[in-house]
Design an enzyme around this catalytic site. Structure first.
Site, short mmCIF file in Angstrom:
data_model
loop_
_atom_site.label_atom_id
_atom_site.label_comp_id
_atom_site.label_asym_id
_atom_site.label_seq_id
_atom_site.Cartn_x
_atom_site.Cartn_y
_atom_site.Cartn_z
N ASP A 1 -2.15 -0.47 1.34
CA ASP A 1 -2.22 -0.44 -0.12
C ASP A 1 -2.31 1.01 -0.56
O ASP A 1 -3.18 1.76 -0.09
CB ASP A 1 -3.43 -1.23 -0.61
CG ASP A 1 -3.43 -1.43 -2.11
OD1 ASP A 1 -2.85 -2.42 -2.56
OD2 ASP A 1 -4.02 -0.58 -2.82
N ASN B 1 0.33 5.97 -12.10
CA ASN B 1 1.07 5.43 -13.24
C ASN B 1 0.49 5.91 -14.56
O ASN B 1 1.23 6.29 -15.48
CB ASN B 1 1.06 3.90 -13.20
CG ASN B 1 2.10 3.34 -12.25
OD1 ASN B 1 3.13 3.95 -12.00
ND2 ASN B 1 1.82 2.16 -11.70
N HIS C 1 5.17 5.72 -15.26
CA HIS C 1 5.68 4.70 -14.34
C HIS C 1 6.90 5.17 -13.55
O HIS C 1 7.17 4.66 -12.46
CB HIS C 1 6.01 3.42 -15.11
CG HIS C 1 4.79 2.68 -15.57
ND1 HIS C 1 4.08 1.83 -14.75
CD2 HIS C 1 4.14 2.68 -16.76
CE1 HIS C 1 3.06 1.31 -15.42
NE2 HIS C 1 3.06 1.82 -16.64
N ASP D 1 7.27 4.64 -9.70
CA ASP D 1 8.42 4.00 -9.05
C ASP D 1 8.95 4.87 -7.91
O ASP D 1 9.35 4.35 -6.85
CB ASP D 1 9.53 3.77 -10.08
CG ASP D 1 9.17 2.67 -11.08
OD1 ASP D 1 8.24 1.91 -10.79
OD2 ASP D 1 9.84 2.60 -12.14
N GLU E 1 1.60 -2.48 -5.30
CA GLU E 1 1.57 -1.30 -4.43
C GLU E 1 1.12 -1.67 -3.03
O GLU E 1 0.63 -0.84 -2.28
CB GLU E 1 0.63 -0.22 -5.01
CG GLU E 1 -0.83 -0.61 -5.09
CD GLU E 1 -1.22 -1.32 -6.39
OE1 GLU E 1 -2.43 -1.37 -6.67
OE2 GLU E 1 -0.33 -1.80 -7.10
#
Length: 313
Positions: A163, A171, A176, A180, A206
């Site tokens: 994770d 973010n 974002h 990404d 994630e």
């Protein structure tokens, strides 16, 4: 004119059928005319035998010709039946320009297009489009196969759950688009660091899971360390180097384990890694899923398993 007539005969099944039937029906008459033209007598017995033989010959020619002409339809129907039964593509090469040739080539092309579209949709349904890795549905299907094979052959099997650390902060702080790019970079690192037979999937926002066939817990830890080091050394602008890290939980399959059992134990080990400072690896030592559930219930609210749709920060 003759070339036009030839083209019409080649492209029209109806003309072919009518021509064959017409000629076959008139075979007895043609034979009789030739017989008389040869100066033979018209005695009843020879004439009747001749007409009978000519009729049988004409009928046989007619039936064989029609069978030869429509045989591709039977082959096409059989090919379609097999395609519907087991998905075998229809492949028929008929060098004819009439309606049957057109039908066969059209059906073959349509089935090929449908198969291509179905494969594309199947790939999309089983792939995380952002990272190019598999998704949870794909992992569930493949994991069931690999777990059954490992148990049948007595081989070890392990999983890694990783994770990304403080991904929400990426973010929120950098947008974002940066988040990404971090996910895409993570997917590329996972693909680069794994072996050809390892299976990797993105199973959450994630969160990633890697299935490692024929792999002990020690080997899974070594692979996790390789991934952890690669992630920490990767720079995704505007993030500084070392900002892109992940926490890892690893778990080995026990007798009768299913993927949800292993995910739960690995997920609890992942929480331990988060609690111990992130950017580290922790093992799921127990193989008792019930104990892992009981431990998870005693943990703070933020440690609820991502398996149950709540992500660890």
């Amino acid at each position: 004119m003759s070339s036009r007539l030839t083209r019409m005969v080649q492209t029209s099944l109806t003309i072919k059928v009518f021509a064959i039937c017409f000629l076959s029906v008139h075979v007895p008459l043609l034979v009789f005319i030739i017989y008389l033209a040869g100066g033979n007598g018209a005695e009843p017995e020879p004439v009747l035998l001749l007409l009978l033989a000519a009729t049988v010959a004409g009928t046989t020619i007619c039936l064989l010709s029609l069978w030869w002409m429509i045989r591709p339809l039977s082959q096409l129907a059989q090919a379609i039946k097999i395609y519907r039964a087991n998905g075998t593509p229809v492949r028929m090469q008929i060098d004819r320009k009439d309606e049957i040739g057109l039908l066969a080539s059209t059906v073959t092309a349509m089935v090929a297009e449908t198969e291509t579209l179905m494969n594309k949709l199947r790939h999309q349904a089983m792939t995380d489009l952002q990272t190019g890795l598999g998704n949870r549905r794909w992992l569930n299907e493949r994991a069931a196969e690999e777990l059954a094979r490992a148990e049948r052959q007595g081989e070890p099997l392990s999983i890694i759950v990783l994770d990304l650390d403080r991904f929400k902060g990426i973010n929120d702080g950098h947008g974002h688009e940066t988040g990404d790019r971090v996910l895409v970079a993570t997917g590329e690192i996972v693909r680069t660091c794994l072996r050809p037979y390892d299976l990797a999937a993105r199973i959450g926002g994630e969160e990633f899971c890697i299935l490692l066939p024929r792999t002990s817990l020690d080997d899974a830890e070594a692979i996790s360390e390789r991934l952890r080091t690669a992630l920490a050394a990767t720079t995704v602008p505007p993030l500084r180097q070392g900002r892109m890290t992940a926490s890892f939980g690893i778990c080995a399959a026990g007798p009768g384990d299913r993927l949800p059992d292993m995910l739960l134990r690995a997920d609890f080990a992942l929480y331990e890694a988060k609690r111990d400072g992130r950017n580290c690896i922790r093992r799921a030592h127990d193989t008792n899923t019930g104990e892992a559930i009981a431990s998870a219930k005693l943990a703070p609210a933020k440690a609820v398993s991502p398996v149950n749709s709540t992500h660890i920060l």
